[in-house]
Design a protein around this motif. Structure first.
Motif, PDB file in Angstrom:
ATOM      1  N   GLU A 124      15.250  32.267  18.555  1.00 39.23           N
ATOM      2  CA  GLU A 124      15.240  31.408  19.738  1.00 39.23           C
ATOM      3  C   GLU A 124      16.461  31.670  20.598  1.00 39.23           C
ATOM      4  OE1 GLU A 124      14.522  27.257  19.773  1.00 39.23           O
ATOM      5  OE2 GLU A 124      13.000  27.411  18.206  1.00 39.23           O
ATOM      6  N   THR A 125      16.306  31.437  21.902  1.00 42.35           N
ATOM      7  CA  THR A 125      17.425  31.635  22.809  1.00 42.35           C
ATOM      8  C   THR A 125      18.178  30.324  23.012  1.00 42.35           C
ATOM      9  OG1 THR A 125      16.044  31.233  24.737  1.00 42.35           O
ATOM     10  CG2 THR A 125      16.341  33.518  24.073  1.00 42.35           C
ATOM     11  N   SER A 137      19.482  33.713  18.812  1.00 43.52           N
ATOM     12  CA  SER A 137      20.020  33.417  17.492  1.00 43.52           C
ATOM     13  C   SER A 137      19.543  34.434  16.455  1.00 43.52           C
ATOM     14  CB  SER A 137      19.567  32.011  17.070  1.00 43.52           C
ATOM     15  OG  SER A 137      19.986  31.728  15.767  1.00 43.52           O
ATOM     16  N   ARG A 138      20.481  34.846  15.600  1.00 44.31           N
ATOM     17  CA  ARG A 138      20.105  35.695  14.463  1.00 44.31           C
ATOM     18  C   ARG A 138      21.188  35.593  13.400  1.00 44.31           C
ATOM     19  NH1 ARG A 138      21.376  40.401  18.013  1.00 44.31           N
ATOM     20  NH2 ARG A 138      23.320  41.190  17.191  1.00 44.31           N
ATOM     21  N   ARG A 162      10.832  24.635  27.469  1.00 42.82           N
ATOM     22  CA  ARG A 162      12.258  24.527  27.776  1.00 42.82           C
ATOM     23  C   ARG A 162      13.040  25.407  26.814  1.00 42.82           C
ATOM     24  NH1 ARG A 162      14.145  18.620  29.419  1.00 42.82           N
ATOM     25  NH2 ARG A 162      12.296  17.872  30.472  1.00 42.82           N
ATOM     26  N   GLU A 163      14.272  25.686  27.189  1.00 39.99           N
ATOM     27  CA  GLU A 163      15.160  26.458  26.332  1.00 39.99           C
ATOM     28  C   GLU A 163      16.364  25.600  25.980  1.00 39.99           C
ATOM     29  OE1 GLU A 163      15.988  30.239  28.173  1.00 39.99           O
ATOM     30  OE2 GLU A 163      13.867  30.770  28.213  1.00 39.99           O
ATOM     31  N   ARG A 164      17.009  25.942  24.886  1.00 41.12           N
ATOM     32  CA  ARG A 164      18.140  25.165  24.393  1.00 41.12           C
ATOM     33  C   ARG A 164      19.403  25.414  25.195  1.00 41.12           C
ATOM     34  NH1 ARG A 164      17.684  23.768  18.643  1.00 41.12           N
ATOM     35  NH2 ARG A 164      15.602  24.343  17.978  1.00 41.12           N
ATOM     36  N   ALA A 212      25.489  35.396  18.531  1.00 42.40           N
ATOM     37  CA  ALA A 212      24.166  35.219  17.922  1.00 42.40           C
ATOM     38  C   ALA A 212      24.301  34.563  16.551  1.00 42.40           C
ATOM     39  CB  ALA A 212      23.450  36.558  17.811  1.00 42.40           C
ATOM     40  N   ALA A 213      25.298  34.970  15.787  1.00 43.04           N
ATOM     41  CA  ALA A 213      25.540  34.368  14.470  1.00 43.04           C
ATOM     42  C   ALA A 213      26.030  32.925  14.624  1.00 43.04           C
ATOM     43  CB  ALA A 213      26.550  35.199  13.687  1.00 43.04           C
ATOM     44  N   ALA A 214      26.850  32.660  15.632  1.00 45.82           N
ATOM     45  CA  ALA A 214      27.329  31.296  15.876  1.00 45.82           C
ATOM     46  C   ALA A 214      26.156  30.375  16.215  1.00 45.82           C
ATOM     47  CB  ALA A 214      28.366  31.288  16.996  1.00 45.82           C
TER      48      ALA A 214
END
Length: 158
Positions: free
Chosen positions: A99-100, A67-68, A18-20, A87-89
């Motif tokens: 992760e996505t 995410s980064r 699953r993805e978030r 991505a930072a948030a």
């Protein structure tokens, strides 16, 4: 009919990844100083193309962000800057780096499929899915079969 189909798909995906899901929250002010926005967790879902399937709902896919950590850099386009901010948030919200997370998704009301603009529609008594903005409609059952197969057996190096 749709509920039964979705329950069958959930059973087939029981052990699939699953993805978030997340929600962008604007930063609060602390002592008058604005805090940066962050993406807070809102559950998980199976990503099936234009649809997100949770344990009890179907959602229309919105934006997808990886995410980064935040870094300073120049951008050639404002859209690049916005993606980097998102991505930072996600990282600030606790999403592990790399992760996505899905944001700006919205629930699909399965009882009102012809009344709102969603990826799903009913035509001639058949439930269809519009798999892209420019694409046509495809029968939902066939679309889900293809997407489940891709999720359970992704192409090599995908």
């Amino acid at each position: 009919m749709i509920a039964t189909l979705l329950d069958e798909v959930r059973a087939r995906l029981a052990d699939a990844p699953r993805e978030r899901l997340g929600e962008l929250q604007e930063g609060r002010r602390v002592l008058g100083i604005p805090r940066p926005p962050r993406i807070v967790p809102r559950g998980t879902a199976w990503h099936l193309g234009v649809l997100l399937l949770t344990d009890d709902a179907v959602l229309a896919t919105g934006d997808i962000v990886r995410s980064r950590a935040e870094v300073r850099r120049g951008f050639a386009a404002e859209s690049q800057r916005r993606r980097a901010e998102l991505a930072a948030a996600a990282a600030r919200g606790g999403v592990p780096e790399g992760e996505t997370v899905h944001i700006e998704w919205h629930p699909i009301d399965l009882t009102a499929l012809g009344e709102r603009s969603t990826p799903l529609a009913v035509r001639g008594g058949e439930v269809l899915v519009r798999w892209s903005a420019a694409g046509g409609f495809l029968p939902l059952e066939r679309y889900l079969d293809e997407r489940v197969e891709l999720l359970r057996h992704p192409p090599e190096r995908a």
